[in-house]
Scaffold this motif. Structure first.
Motif, PDB file in Angstrom:
ATOM      1  N   LEU A 219     -28.778  32.216  -2.951  1.00  0.00           N
ATOM      2  CA  LEU A 219     -28.985  31.549  -4.227  1.00  0.00           C
ATOM      3  C   LEU A 219     -28.057  30.350  -4.345  1.00  0.00           C
ATOM      4  N   LEU A 220     -28.559  29.318  -5.006  1.00  0.00           N
ATOM      5  CA  LEU A 220     -27.786  28.090  -5.178  1.00  0.00           C
ATOM      6  C   LEU A 220     -26.567  28.342  -6.055  1.00  0.00           C
ATOM      7  N   LEU A 221     -25.416  27.862  -5.590  1.00  0.00           N
ATOM      8  CA  LEU A 221     -24.166  27.953  -6.346  1.00  0.00           C
ATOM      9  C   LEU A 221     -23.793  26.561  -6.836  1.00  0.00           C
ATOM     10  N   SER A 222     -23.719  26.403  -8.144  1.00  0.00           N
ATOM     11  CA  SER A 222     -23.387  25.107  -8.723  1.00  0.00           C
ATOM     12  C   SER A 222     -21.963  24.704  -8.360  1.00  0.00           C
ATOM     13  N   LYS A 223     -21.785  23.438  -8.031  1.00  0.00           N
ATOM     14  CA  LYS A 223     -20.439  22.961  -7.689  1.00  0.00           C
ATOM     15  C   LYS A 223     -19.497  23.079  -8.879  1.00  0.00           C
ATOM     16  N   TYR A 224     -20.064  23.034 -10.087  1.00  0.00           N
ATOM     17  CA  TYR A 224     -19.240  23.175 -11.292  1.00  0.00           C
ATOM     18  C   TYR A 224     -18.827  24.629 -11.536  1.00  0.00           C
ATOM     19  N   LYS A 225     -19.627  25.564 -10.995  1.00  0.00           N
ATOM     20  CA  LYS A 225     -19.343  26.980 -11.175  1.00  0.00           C
ATOM     21  C   LYS A 225     -18.467  27.558 -10.055  1.00  0.00           C
ATOM     22  N   TYR A 226     -18.380  26.846  -8.933  1.00  0.00           N
ATOM     23  CA  TYR A 226     -17.705  27.371  -7.752  1.00  0.00           C
ATOM     24  C   TYR A 226     -16.266  27.832  -8.013  1.00  0.00           C
ATOM     25  N   PRO A 227     -15.408  27.021  -8.655  1.00  0.00           N
ATOM     26  CA  PRO A 227     -14.013  27.473  -8.856  1.00  0.00           C
ATOM     27  C   PRO A 227     -13.924  28.758  -9.683  1.00  0.00           C
ATOM     28  N   ASP A 228     -14.684  28.833 -10.776  1.00  0.00           N
ATOM     29  CA  ASP A 228     -14.628  30.012 -11.632  1.00  0.00           C
ATOM     30  C   ASP A 228     -15.265  31.222 -10.951  1.00  0.00           C
ATOM     31  N   PHE A 229     -16.302  30.965 -10.149  1.00  0.00           N
ATOM     32  CA  PHE A 229     -16.937  32.071  -9.430  1.00  0.00           C
ATOM     33  C   PHE A 229     -15.965  32.718  -8.453  1.00  0.00           C
TER      34      PHE A 229
END
Length: 243
Positions: A219-229
């Protein structure tokens, strides 16, 4: 050898479940009990317990749910994996409150039994820990309600104003906003993209652009969500390991 037990006041049900257990590709020792009192008196170490929720109370005053609570509160170092057997889905909430692994609805389907047994056996062999209480989802669609255990969901997708649950046994769609599900499931799921809410239990790997699940889907991981993920996933792993 998996030490299994069946606690049910119906002899026919005990015999049927025993035959299903014997048909599984795992070496099992089977004990049968007709009441909570019989189970408690035996004091045998059990790995996997099939327990009737509607068990008739005996002299000890314990029905199936009361027995499960006594087991969980007993403080034993070895806690059995509990699979409830019930004729009514209404009891599912109480089942998860005592750390039940799963529940089977009577009459028990052979195929469903085999799948649940295999997952439970894996838990026994890898070391079972009583899970934290996690309420299942109760969703409504087309006038019907569906009870969905969280461990049956790989991920949730936002599609055409609906939330589509991608589960182990197929898909289920409901008219619910994914952001509302995100709030409800934030301890177990993470929003990796505006369109995807993933079950952290089934993440097998990730890169800066995608998340791979244990079923092989990516599944696509948003670059904006990556740090928090990455932070959320690390917290989830530490919590699961008891660190």
């Amino acid at each position: 050898m998996i030490k299994t037990a069946i606690c049910d006041d119906e002899p026919k049900t005990r015999a049927y479940l025993s035959s299903l257990i014997q048909a599984q590709p795992f070496p099992c020792e089977i004990a049968e009990y007709a009441s909570a009192g019989e189970y408690l008196a035996d004091q045998k170490e059990i790995d996997l317990l099939f327990l009737d929720i509607e068990l008739d109370p005996d002299d000890s005053g314990s029905d199936g749910m009361a027995l499960a609570r006594k087991i969980r509160e007993g403080g034993s170092a070895v806690q059995p994996v509990i699979i409830f057997v019930t004729g009514y889905e209404q009891y599912v909430f109480d089942a998860f409150d005592v750390g039940a692994f799963h529940y089977l609805v009577k009459p028990v389907d052979e195929g469903k039994f085999a799948g649940v047994f295999a997952r439970a056996a894996e838990q026994v062999m890898t070391g079972w820990k009583v899970p934290q209480r996690a309420r299942p989802l109760v969703l409504s669609f087309a006038g019907t309600n569906k009870v969905v255990p969280l461990d049956s969901i790989y991920y949730i997708e936002s599609s055409n104003h609906k939330a589509v649950l991608h589960m182990k046994d197929g898909e289920f769609a409901c008219y619910m906003k994914i952001r509302d599900l995100e709030l409800e499931l934030q301890e177990h799921f993470f929003r990796i993209h505006k369109g995807y809410l993933v079950n952290l239990s089934y993440v097998s790997g990730y890169s800066k652009t995608e998340v791979t699940l244990t079923n092989g889907e990516r599944l696509l991981l948003s670059k904006y969500k990556y740090p928090d993920f990455t932070k959320a996933y690390l917290r989830f792993l530490k919590k699961g390991a008891g660190l």
